[in-house]
Design an enzyme around this catalytic site. Structure first.
Site, PDB file in Angstrom:
ATOM      1  N   SER A 183       0.693  -1.129   0.081  1.00  0.00           N
ATOM      2  CA  SER A 183      -0.144  -0.115  -0.032  1.00  0.00           C
ATOM      3  C   SER A 183       1.068   1.148  -0.330  1.00  0.00           C
ATOM      4  CB  SER A 183      -1.004  -0.032   1.186  1.00  0.00           C
ATOM      5  OG  SER A 183      -1.868   1.098   1.204  1.00  0.00           O
ATOM      6  N   THR A 184       0.714   2.045   1.174  1.00  0.00           N
ATOM      7  CA  THR A 184       1.643   3.303   1.056  1.00  0.00           C
ATOM      8  C   THR A 184       2.918   3.328   0.598  1.00  0.00           C
ATOM      9  OG1 THR A 184      -0.101   4.287   2.441  1.00  0.00           O
ATOM     10  CG2 THR A 184       1.845   5.539   2.312  1.00  0.00           C
ATOM     11  N   HIS A 210      -2.657  -1.317  -3.443  1.00  0.00           N
ATOM     12  CA  HIS A 210      -3.759  -0.380  -3.257  1.00  0.00           C
ATOM     13  C   HIS A 210      -3.665   0.797  -4.075  1.00  0.00           C
ATOM     14  CE1 HIS A 210      -4.378  -1.830   1.189  1.00  0.00           C
ATOM     15  NE2 HIS A 210      -4.517  -2.771   0.241  1.00  0.00           N
ATOM     16  N   MET A 304      -0.294   0.985   5.165  1.00  0.00           N
ATOM     17  CA  MET A 304      -1.180   1.401   6.519  1.00  0.00           C
ATOM     18  C   MET A 304      -2.231   0.047   6.555  1.00  0.00           C
ATOM     19  SD  MET A 304      -2.067   5.212   6.270  1.00  0.00           S
ATOM     20  CE  MET A 304      -3.036   5.088   4.577  1.00  0.00           C
ATOM     21  N   ASP A 307      -4.634  -4.965   5.872  1.00  0.00           N
ATOM     22  CA  ASP A 307      -5.065  -5.539   4.942  1.00  0.00           C
ATOM     23  C   ASP A 307      -4.382  -7.087   4.408  1.00  0.00           C
ATOM     24  OD1 ASP A 307      -6.455  -6.459   2.647  1.00  0.00           O
ATOM     25  OD2 ASP A 307      -5.763  -5.031   1.412  1.00  0.00           O
TER      26      ASP A 307
END
Length: 374
Positions: A183-184, A210, A304, A307
């Protein structure tokens, strides 16, 4: 923490500042363009910056290059949801930005409030309190960018019995599929890992990063420019083959199924009960429903939240192998930390050692040949 918001639109500056009005621990300063941002950066010493791309005098990419040379800190790009916006966004990520927010409806977005929750979460996520005001390690930019901007410019429990619907796929080595979630901070990290893999990597790789719609196609194209291994976006049902990386389509989820005894990845409508898409949890859960976890490898990169942590931990519990990115290189330690805390990480590694470990695990002549060249 100190946040510098950079946007040439007075309306957008007011709206973005409004996003943080209810955050008493975040002090906000505003800049109207790239030149103003560099001046404010020197005075304000921000812990994080949100940076528009299209600005007069000095655009966001030029400003970002100066930031990375002069005073590297976490930068989140504010981008438009267009193909042009996507291309500029990924150039920014290659220059050292850690993540981006997509404006819902154009350069001057009247509905920017729709992404306020995401923006606040990302700003908090990229600033580690223990590392503020330090030049912590960032994901290494690609070689072409490094030349322009200095170094940036110039043991598990016994496996449970599995349903008979699972299939055995005849891949080389002992791995049917590598699953990567991020993700991030993930786009740059993932790019660095994939660039280190050979074209004949002996298993397919499926990625849930993401990302919003329309961005993953551009991301896949940019990855292909620097990677030997083949890169493909999963925008339709796609049989998975060794030597190819499959990027789940932005804004959708991805499911692993089988058709005619072949592994197939297909885009599916996003699960409304999940926050982030493509969902790492959905990808891993569907993979373990049709494949033997002992023949899966899971990799959890920066991001973050949690998930996919529970689902990937189950791979480890059932005899598969997993890697969690270490805190020392993760832009945001949330997702890999959750995997570690759930006892689901076979190994904890910095991102720059992940590719070599994957090559060791696949246990083929490819790995031996690559290792001999290192």
């Amino acid at each position: 923490m100190r946040l510098l918001i950079v946007d040439d639109s007075a309306l957008m500056r007011r709206q973005l500042a409004k996003c943080f009005e209810s955050e008493p621990d975040i002090e906000v300063a505003l800049a109207r363009d790239g030149e103003d941002a560099l001046l404010k950066m020197r005075e304000f010493q921000p812990d994080a910056i949100t940076l528009d791309i299209n600005m007069p005098k000095m655009d966001g990419l030029t400003c970002l290059a100066h930031i990375m040379e002069e005073r590297p800190c976490p930068v989140i790009m504010v981008s438009s949801l267009t193909e042009k916006g996507a291309m500029a966004t990924f150039e920014a990520l290659e220059l050292g930005a850690v993540d981006f927010i997509a404006k819902p409806d154009g350069t001057v977005s009247l509905s920017i409030d729709l992404v306020f929750d995401e923006l606040r979460a990302k700003v908090r996520g990229v600033v580690n309190p223990s590392r503020r005001r330090t030049e912590r390690p960032r994901v290494a930019p690609r070689a072409s960018v490094r030349e322009r901007v200095t170094e940036r410019l110039a043991s598990s429990r016994p496996a449970a019995a599995r349903p008979s619907r699972r299939i055995v796929v005849q891949q080389s080595g002992d791995c049917d599929l590598v699953l990567i979630g991020s993700s991030t901070g993930g786009p740059g990290t993932l790019g660095a890992i994939l660039e280190a893999l050979p074209a004949d990597f002996p298993a397919p790789i499926l990625v849930a990063q993401h990302m919003p719609p329309r961005f993953t196609r551009t991301y896949s194209q940019r990855l292909q420019e620097t990677c030997d291994i083949r890169i493909e976006e999963v925008d339709r049902p796609t049989p998975l083959e060794a030597g190819t990386v499959y990027i789940a389509c932005g804004g959708m989820d991805v499911a692993v199924t089988h058709q005619l005894r072949r592994i197939v990845a297909r885009p599916v409508d996003p699960d409304p009960d999940r926050i982030w898409h493509p969902s790492v949890a959905h990808m891993v859960q569907t993979a373990t429903s049709v494949l033997d976890p002992k023949r899966l490898i899971g990799v959890m990169l920066t991001g973050m939240g949690d998930d996919g942590a529970r689902e990937m931990a189950q791979i480890h519990v059932e005899g598969g192998r997993t890697i969690a990115e270490s805190e020392e290189t993760a832009v945001v330690f949330g997702m890999p930390q959750q995997l570690i805390e759930q006892g689901g990480a076979s190994l904890v590694l910095p991102f720059n050692k992940v590719a070599a470990q994957l090559l060791r695990w696949v246990g083929t002549q490819t790995a031996e040949r690559t290792a001999a060249c290192r």
